[in-house]
Each structure stands twice: as structure tokens, then as C-alpha cells.
Design a protein around this motif. Sequence first.
Motif, PDB file in Angstrom:
ATOM      1  N   LEU A  51       0.804  -1.176  -0.097  1.00  0.00           N
ATOM      2  CA  LEU A  51      -0.020  -0.028  -0.147  1.00  0.00           C
ATOM      3  C   LEU A  51       0.760   1.084   0.131  1.00  0.00           C
ATOM      4  O   LEU A  51       0.533   2.037  -0.763  1.00  0.00           O
ATOM      5  N   ILE A  52       2.068   1.360   0.782  1.00  0.00           N
ATOM      6  CA  ILE A  52       2.556   2.426   0.838  1.00  0.00           C
ATOM      7  C   ILE A  52       3.548   2.725  -0.402  1.00  0.00           C
ATOM      8  O   ILE A  52       3.729   3.747  -0.691  1.00  0.00           O
ATOM      9  N   SER A  57       2.750   1.507  -3.314  1.00  0.00           N
ATOM     10  CA  SER A  57       1.982   1.513  -4.762  1.00  0.00           C
ATOM     11  C   SER A  57       2.394   2.596  -5.642  1.00  0.00           C
ATOM     12  O   SER A  57       2.478   3.834  -5.253  1.00  0.00           O
ATOM     13  N   PHE A 116       3.327   8.139  -1.383  1.00  0.00           N
ATOM     14  CA  PHE A 116       3.142   8.523  -0.048  1.00  0.00           C
ATOM     15  C   PHE A 116       4.316   9.086   0.295  1.00  0.00           C
ATOM     16  O   PHE A 116       5.602   8.866  -0.046  1.00  0.00           O
ATOM     17  N   GLU A 157       1.453  12.679   7.277  1.00  0.00           N
ATOM     18  CA  GLU A 157       1.841  13.017   5.975  1.00  0.00           C
ATOM     19  C   GLU A 157       2.008  14.203   5.921  1.00  0.00           C
ATOM     20  O   GLU A 157       1.149  15.210   6.690  1.00  0.00           O
ATOM     21  N   TYR A 213      -6.384   8.381   1.234  1.00  0.00           N
ATOM     22  CA  TYR A 213      -6.415   7.410   0.669  1.00  0.00           C
ATOM     23  C   TYR A 213      -5.571   6.196   1.423  1.00  0.00           C
ATOM     24  O   TYR A 213      -5.955   5.035   1.641  1.00  0.00           O
ATOM     25  N   HIS A 214      -4.260   6.620   1.550  1.00  0.00           N
ATOM     26  CA  HIS A 214      -3.308   5.673   2.265  1.00  0.00           C
ATOM     27  C   HIS A 214      -3.888   5.508   3.876  1.00  0.00           C
ATOM     28  O   HIS A 214      -3.665   4.300   4.153  1.00  0.00           O
ATOM     29  N   HIS A 215      -4.406   6.410   4.199  1.00  0.00           N
ATOM     30  CA  HIS A 215      -4.799   6.148   5.697  1.00  0.00           C
ATOM     31  C   HIS A 215      -6.151   5.260   5.728  1.00  0.00           C
ATOM     32  O   HIS A 215      -6.175   4.175   6.597  1.00  0.00           O
ATOM     33  N   GLU A 223      -6.988   2.830   3.571  1.00  0.00           N
ATOM     34  CA  GLU A 223      -6.709   1.537   3.089  1.00  0.00           C
ATOM     35  C   GLU A 223      -5.896   0.775   4.104  1.00  0.00           C
ATOM     36  O   GLU A 223      -6.019  -0.374   4.398  1.00  0.00           O
ATOM     37  N   LEU A 224      -4.949   1.591   4.814  1.00  0.00           N
ATOM     38  CA  LEU A 224      -4.093   1.189   5.968  1.00  0.00           C
ATOM     39  C   LEU A 224      -5.000   0.588   6.936  1.00  0.00           C
ATOM     40  O   LEU A 224      -4.835  -0.308   7.573  1.00  0.00           O
TER      41      LEU A 224
END
Length: 351
Positions: A42-43, A45, A51, A321, A335-337, A339-340
Motif C-alpha cells: 500500500l505504501i 504503490s 506516500f 503525511e 487514501y493511504h490512511h 486503506e491502511l
Amino acid sequence: MNFKKSLYCLWIYIFISLIFFSCQKVEKKQFEDSYISAIDSLIESTTVKPFNGVVLMVKDGKQIYSKTQGFANREKKIPLTPENQFVIGSISKQITAVMILQEYEKGSINLNEPIRTYFPNVKQKWADSVTVHHLLTHTHGIRNLNEPLAFPLGSKFEYSQLGFKLLANILENVKKQSFEEISTTFFKTIGLKHTAYPSIENKKMITAGYTETESGNIIYEENTFQNYVAAGSFISTAQDLVKWNTLLHNGKLLKNETFKLMTKQYETRKHPIFGSIEYGYGLTFQKNEQDIQIGALGFAPGFVSSNFYFPQTKTSLIILENTAYKLPNFKKTFYHHTELLKTVKNNNQPN
């Protein structure tokens, strides 16, 4: 003969047990490796915006995952480090809420008393009915200090930065100090050495924040501190936020009865990212999930943050971030948050 047979059976039992526990260890290791690999994917990607920040996950005092990627200063190409400080946005609200609740425990603040007690010179009549509880739960209806309430008191939830500014003013009234002095003493007392009020001196230690423009350019953000500090402008590090969670969720900051007040489901909000979520005092969770996942997202111009705690396994997930992409589409910005969080929640079950 019976003794030899018993001894033989004991050794067989020990041997089988060792094999069983060894298999369990191998399975657990394989699961953890797969889990960490999913987070890394994920990070790292390449299908979304890169990220640029820090991810830290700690489970019951043990670091499970740590990743630092990108730049603290893009212009000077200075890489981020785990020690970098970020503006934590609305994560600040739970900190302000705890300071209010500590005064409540001392008897200095009454959660259900009209705030006229603390603001005798306010001309608006709402000071005779709005309480600290209303301010903490965003149900007060105050949009402007010089205007009547925007809606009947307590009739609905309306997210308010101003309400937390008033909470800071109440603390100043009660303690006869500035909010900067109050929060500085608070952080020192509980051992958060890298968490601070953003004074002129402290701002020098913060990583630079950036915003993506509509044309796709990444520019230095000059309006980071537009929010009231009590509502959205404290600064901190990933390590300090893990410490904060440990203190808060293990009875080191509030009495158990007070913590239950803080994590009680008071109001429902239609959130731009999560949909329907519940609000306590500065903390958010899905309906009836106070014991599963509890915490908050934070946004300040140039900074995107998450701080969530999983009580069943004593796990903290911190994501900080210093680049805000795709505004004003917060679902893409975070998004990253999100999904994680899904990955950690789905895999973070009690043993």
C-alpha cells in the motif's frame, strides 16, 4: 515396566507439543510477513500518489511496523526521519478534551453547567444554556460569537472548530494561564517531549507541509495554522502519539469513569470519508466499536494524519503525511490512511 511406559508416553507428548507449537510459530510468522507485505504494498504503490510521510504501528509495546518515506523539505531534498514533527489537525481535539476532563475530575469544570460561568461578559443569551458538553460534542450551534445560535441547542451535530477554541478559553479562565502555557505544562507532565503548542520557536522544528494544486503541482503550504490550536494545530511525532494512546487507553490520564464519558457514543456524523461515524469527546468510532477501533483523522493545510487505537490488542496505528494530494476530494487525500486502517482492522484480531 509401567514407569518406562509412562516415561515413553511423556516424551511422545513433549515431542508432539514441540511440533505443534513450532508449527504455530511458523504460521504466525508467515501471517505477520504477509501482513507486513500488504502494508508495504500500500505504501509503495505506484497506482496512486506517492506516500510522503511516516507510518508506525505498535502492538502492546512492541513495534510491528515502521516506515518513513519521502521528504521533510522537498526544495532542499531533506529526507523525512521518524523524529520529524507534523501538525496533527483534529487529533488535537482529543488532547484538548483530556485537559478539560482533568479539570472536571478536579471539580474546576462542570460539564453540564452553562458556560456563562466562564464567560460572564458574553452578550449572547446562548451563554446561559450552552454547556461544556455541548462544545465537546459539536451540538452547540455557535457559528459566530456575536450571533444567536444557528440551530436549537442540542438538536443536531455540526462540526465546529470554534467550539474547541471556546474550550481552550475555558481552560484559560479556570487555570489563569494562557492556553500555550497550559498545554506546554501538560505535555511536560505526561512525558510527551516532542508534542507542543505551535509557538514561534516550536514551528522551527516542524517538517514543511505541501499541497497539490489543481494543475498537479506540489507547492509549499503557507496557511497550515489557520485552525485554532485547541481544535487542529498541535504538533507531534509518531512516537509521541503512540505514547499518548498508551497513556490514554490504560488509565494514566483519566479515571476509568471519566474515560467512559470520553468514549461514550453521543452523536452521529455523516463523515466525508467514513460515512456514518459516532462521536465521543474528541474521539470517533463506528457505531458500537469503542472496543474495536477508536481514534481520529486530522487535517491541517499541508498535513494529513491518522491516530487510531485497537483496544482488544493494544495496538496503535499512526500515519502522518506532510503532503495533501487531490484536495478537496478528502477520500483521495486520505487514501493511504483509509486503506491502511482497513488492512490493520481486518488483521488485528485478538489472539
